[in-house]
Write a protein that holds these residues in place. Structure first.
Motif, short mmCIF file in Angstrom:
data_model
loop_
_atom_site.label_atom_id
_atom_site.label_comp_id
_atom_site.label_asym_id
_atom_site.label_seq_id
_atom_site.Cartn_x
_atom_site.Cartn_y
_atom_site.Cartn_z
N LYS A 279 -48.58 23.65 7.24
CA LYS A 279 -48.93 25.07 7.31
C LYS A 279 -50.00 25.31 8.36
O LYS A 279 -49.93 26.28 9.14
CB LYS A 279 -49.39 25.58 5.95
CG LYS A 279 -49.68 27.08 5.91
CD LYS A 279 -50.02 27.55 4.52
CE LYS A 279 -50.22 29.06 4.47
NZ LYS A 279 -51.39 29.47 5.31
N ASP A 283 -49.53 27.67 11.71
CA ASP A 283 -50.43 28.78 12.01
C ASP A 283 -51.06 28.62 13.40
O ASP A 283 -51.20 29.60 14.15
CB ASP A 283 -51.53 28.86 10.95
CG ASP A 283 -51.01 29.33 9.60
OD1 ASP A 283 -49.90 29.91 9.56
OD2 ASP A 283 -51.70 29.12 8.59
N VAL A 286 -48.29 29.47 16.05
CA VAL A 286 -48.05 30.90 16.19
C VAL A 286 -49.18 31.57 16.96
O VAL A 286 -48.95 32.41 17.83
CB VAL A 286 -47.85 31.57 14.81
CG1 VAL A 286 -47.82 33.09 14.94
CG2 VAL A 286 -46.56 31.07 14.17
N THR A 290 -49.11 33.66 20.37
CA THR A 290 -49.61 35.03 20.33
C THR A 290 -50.63 35.28 21.44
O THR A 290 -50.64 36.35 22.06
CB THR A 290 -50.26 35.32 18.96
OG1 THR A 290 -49.28 35.16 17.94
CG2 THR A 290 -50.83 36.73 18.90
N TYR A 349 -41.21 30.47 6.66
CA TYR A 349 -42.62 30.85 6.81
C TYR A 349 -42.97 31.03 8.29
O TYR A 349 -43.63 32.00 8.68
CB TYR A 349 -43.52 29.78 6.18
CG TYR A 349 -44.99 30.02 6.43
CD1 TYR A 349 -45.71 30.91 5.64
CD2 TYR A 349 -45.65 29.37 7.47
CE1 TYR A 349 -47.06 31.15 5.88
CE2 TYR A 349 -47.00 29.60 7.73
CZ TYR A 349 -47.70 30.49 6.93
OH TYR A 349 -49.03 30.73 7.17
N LEU A 350 -42.54 30.08 9.12
CA LEU A 350 -42.81 30.17 10.55
C LEU A 350 -42.22 31.45 11.14
O LEU A 350 -42.90 32.17 11.89
CB LEU A 350 -42.23 28.94 11.26
CG LEU A 350 -42.35 28.92 12.79
CD1 LEU A 350 -43.82 28.88 13.22
CD2 LEU A 350 -41.59 27.73 13.36
N ALA A 352 -41.50 34.20 9.56
CA ALA A 352 -42.21 35.36 9.02
C ALA A 352 -43.51 35.60 9.76
O ALA A 352 -43.86 36.75 10.07
CB ALA A 352 -42.47 35.16 7.52
N GLN A 353 -44.24 34.53 10.06
CA GLN A 353 -45.50 34.70 10.79
C GLN A 353 -45.26 35.23 12.20
O GLN A 353 -46.02 36.07 12.68
CB GLN A 353 -46.25 33.36 10.86
CG GLN A 353 -46.66 32.79 9.50
CD GLN A 353 -47.45 33.80 8.68
OE1 GLN A 353 -46.96 34.37 7.71
NE2 GLN A 353 -48.68 34.04 9.08
N MET A 354 -44.21 34.78 12.83
CA MET A 354 -43.89 35.25 14.18
C MET A 354 -43.42 36.71 14.15
O MET A 354 -43.67 37.47 15.08
CB MET A 354 -42.83 34.35 14.81
CG MET A 354 -43.31 32.92 15.04
SD MET A 354 -42.02 31.84 15.72
CE MET A 354 -41.87 32.52 17.38
N SER A 355 -42.76 37.09 13.07
CA SER A 355 -42.27 38.47 12.95
C SER A 355 -43.40 39.47 12.78
O SER A 355 -43.21 40.67 13.02
CB SER A 355 -41.30 38.59 11.78
OG SER A 355 -40.13 37.83 11.99
N LYS A 356 -44.56 39.02 12.36
CA LYS A 356 -45.70 39.92 12.14
C LYS A 356 -46.38 40.33 13.44
O LYS A 356 -47.16 41.28 13.45
CB LYS A 356 -46.73 39.24 11.23
CG LYS A 356 -46.25 39.01 9.81
CD LYS A 356 -47.31 38.26 9.01
CE LYS A 356 -46.84 37.96 7.60
NZ LYS A 356 -47.85 37.19 6.82
N THR A 363 -40.96 41.91 18.50
CA THR A 363 -41.93 41.01 17.89
C THR A 363 -41.96 39.69 18.65
O THR A 363 -41.10 39.42 19.50
CB THR A 363 -41.57 40.73 16.42
OG1 THR A 363 -40.35 39.96 16.38
CG2 THR A 363 -41.40 42.02 15.63
#
Length: 444
Positions: A279, A283, A286, A290, A349-350, A352-356, A363
Motif C-alpha cells: 500500500k 501511494d 501514484v 501526480t 486500490y491502485l 481507485a487512487q489514480m481515478s481520484k 483523470t
C-alpha cells in the motif's frame, strides 16, 4: 504596403519576458499544435499464474461479466480491457526453465542469454534477459527530460537473480526494484517540495501575461488584415478563459501534488508486512505520477517462484508450493484463487487512487495505461500460453476500454507495440521481431 509573412513562431512578448503564442493566421507560414496532458505507463506484476476458470470473464466483448478473481475491478469495468488468450510466444524459445523464461521474457519479449550462474531445468544454465524491457523502452523514448525516467517499486522481490528481475535497460542489464518504501520516499521526495507559494507565483505570472503584452499587440495589429485581427482577438479571449480554468486546475493539482509523509519504520522483508508495504508503494507511485516526476513506473509484487503466504486472505500455505498442485486438488485451487483475488483487490486500490486525481476533464487513470500481468498462465504446468493480462486506462483516449477481448494466436509482444504507439512511439515491433506481429488488433 507589402506585409512580410509572420513566422509561425511569432509571440507576443511583454516587458517581463512572458510570451503568448498566436493562433494560425493568414499572415503565418504554419502553426504549432497545443500541448496535451502527459501520458503514462505503469506495469504491475504478480506471480505463479492464475486459475483460468476463476479469472476468465463470461459474455461478449462489450457485455461481459467479470470472473470471481477480477470481480474487485467491477467499479472500474468501463476503464478496462480484459485480454484473454495472449501467448508469451518468445518464452517458448531459448534457454531457461518455465519460471525463468516467464520472468525474463515478460517485459522484454526476448530470449534469455546463455550463462553459467543461474541453473535451470536439468543441467541447463542461463543468464539474464536478452533485451530491453517495455518500461525502459518507453522511458528511453519519452522520459528523458523527466526527473526520473522511470521508477521501479517492489514488495519483497528478493535477491539479485533471474527470478527477481523483470526490468532491463538492455541485454544482460537487469534493473532492481526498490523494496523499501522509506528508501523510495527518500529518493523520490527527499528534496521535493510542492510549494504553494510557487504555485501562487505561477498563477500571478499567468495573469500578468495579457496585460504585459498589450504594447506588442498594438505593433502587431499594423501588420494584420481584418480576418487575422478577428482571430487574434478571439485567441486572446480564449486565453483569458483558459487562464480562468487553469486557476481552478492549479488549485486542484496543488492540493493533489503534495509531499507524502515519510513512511514509518517497518521491516519490509517480513511476510506479515507484505500488504502494508504494498500500500505504501502504491501511494508513492501514484503521487510520483501526480506530481509529474515520472511517466513510467512498475510495481513488482514479490517474484517468480514467490513463496509469500497470505494469512490476511485466509491462506497460510506458501504461494509457489500451492501452485504445483494439480487441477483436481480443489483445496489448492481455492487457495490460489483467493491469492489472485487479493491481488485483484490491490490492483483495484491502485486504480481507485489514480481515478481520484483530476487532470482537466480526465483523470490520472484516463491518461495512463496500467497493465497487470504474470510470468505464467497456470502455475502447475508452467505454461506461458494464455497469460492473464488486464489493461486499465485509455492512455489519453487511445485505447477503447470497457471491453473483454478473446484473442486467437496473438502474442504479448504485439500488446507492447500497441502500448508504445499509445505513448506516441511509432513502431511496429518490440522484442524479438520473430515473435511479434505488429500492433495487437482491436484495441483502439
Amino acid at each position: 504596403m507589402i506585409r512580410r509573412p509572420l513566422s509561425r513562431r511569432t509571440l507576443l512578448r511583454g516587458l517581463s519576458g512572458v510570451a503568448i503564442a498566436l493562433p494560425f493566421l493568414e499572415a503565418m507560414e504554419a502553426h504549432a499544435s497545443a500541448p496535451a496532458a502527459p501520458k503514462r505507463f505503469v506495469f504491475v506484476f504478480s506471480a505463479n499464474g492464475t486459475i483460468p476458470r476463476a479469472w476468465t470473464p463470461t459474455g461478449a466483448e462489450t457485455s461481459f461479466q467479470l470472473g470471481r478473481i477480477l470481480a474487485p475491478l467491477e467499479p472500474h469495468k468501463s476503464k478496462l480491457l480484459v485480454l484473454d488468450n495472449l501467448d508469451m510466444e518468445s518464452a517458448h524459445h531459448g534457454p531457461g526453465d518455465g519460471h525463468q523464461k516467464g520472468m525474463g521474457h515478460l517485459l522484454t519479449g526476448t530470449e534469455l542469454q546463455e550463462g553459467d550462474i543461474f541453473t535451470g531445468g536439468d543441467s541447463e544454465k542461463v543468464g539474464w534477459g536478452g533485451g530491453i524491457s517495455i518500461d525502459q523502452e518507453i522511458a528511453r523514448r519519452v522520459g528523458q527530460n523527466d526527473r526520473f525516467p522511470s521508477l521501479l517499486f517492489g514488495v519483497q522481490t528478493g535477491g539479485a537473480d533471474i527470478w527477481s528481475r523483470m526490468s532491463y535497460s538492455g541485454p544482460g542489464s537487469p534493473m532492481p526494484a526498490e523494496d523499501n518504501p522509506r528508501n523510495a520516499f527518500n529518493r523520490i521526495f527527499g528534496n521535493f517540495n510542492a510549494d504553494p507559494e510557487g504555485l501562487a507565483e505561477l498563477r500571478f505570472r499567468r495573469h500578468s501575461v495579457l496585460d504585459s503584452t498589450q504594447e506588442d499587440f498594438k505593433k502587431l495589429k499594423a501588420r494584420l488584415g481584418s480576418t487575422d485581427l478577428q482571430k487574434v482577438d478571439a485567441h486572446l479571449t480564449a486565453i483569458r478563459e483558459i487562464e480562468r480554468r487553469l486557476d481552478l486546475e492549479d488549485q486542484a493539482v496543488g492540493a493533489a501534488c503534495v509531499k507524502p509523509a515519510q513512511p514509518g519504520t517497518l521491516d519490509h522483508t517480513k511476510n506479515e508486512n507484505f500488504p502494508a508495504v504494498g500500500k505504501l508503494q502504491m501511494d508513492l507511485l501514484v503521487m510520483a505520477l501526480t506530481c509529474n516526476l515520472t511517466k513510467v513506473a512498475t510495481l513488482q509484487w514479490s517474484r517468480s517462484v514467490s513463496q509469500v503466504a497470505f494469512p490476511w486472505a485466509g491462506v497460510t500455505d506458501r504461494h509457489h508450493d500451492l501452485s504445483h498442485f494439480g487441477d483436481s486438488d480443489a483445496d489448492a485451487q481455492e487457495k490460489i484463487t483467493k491469492i489472485n483475488l487479493w491481488y485483484a483487490q490491490q490492483f483495484a486500490y491502485l486504480l481507485a487512487q489514480m481515478s481520484k486525481i483530476q487532470e482537466g476533464d480526465k483523470t490520472l487513470l484516463d491518461n495512463t495505461a496500467v497493465l497487470w500481468g504474470n510470468e505464467l498462465g497456470v502455475g502447475n504446468s508452467h505454461t506461458r500460453r494464455d497469460v492473464p493480462f488486464v489493461l486499465a486506462g485509455s492512455c489519453g483516449g487511445y485505447f477503447r476500454t470497457g471491453r473483454y477481448l478473446k484473442y486467437t494466436n496473438a502474442w504479448h509482444n504485439s500488446l507492447y507495440v500497441s502500448i508504445l504507439n499509445a505513448m506516441g512511439v511509432q513502431t511496429n515491433t518490440f522484442g524479438n521481431p520473430a515473435y511479434c506481429k505488429g500492433a495487437l488488433p482491436n484495441l483502439t
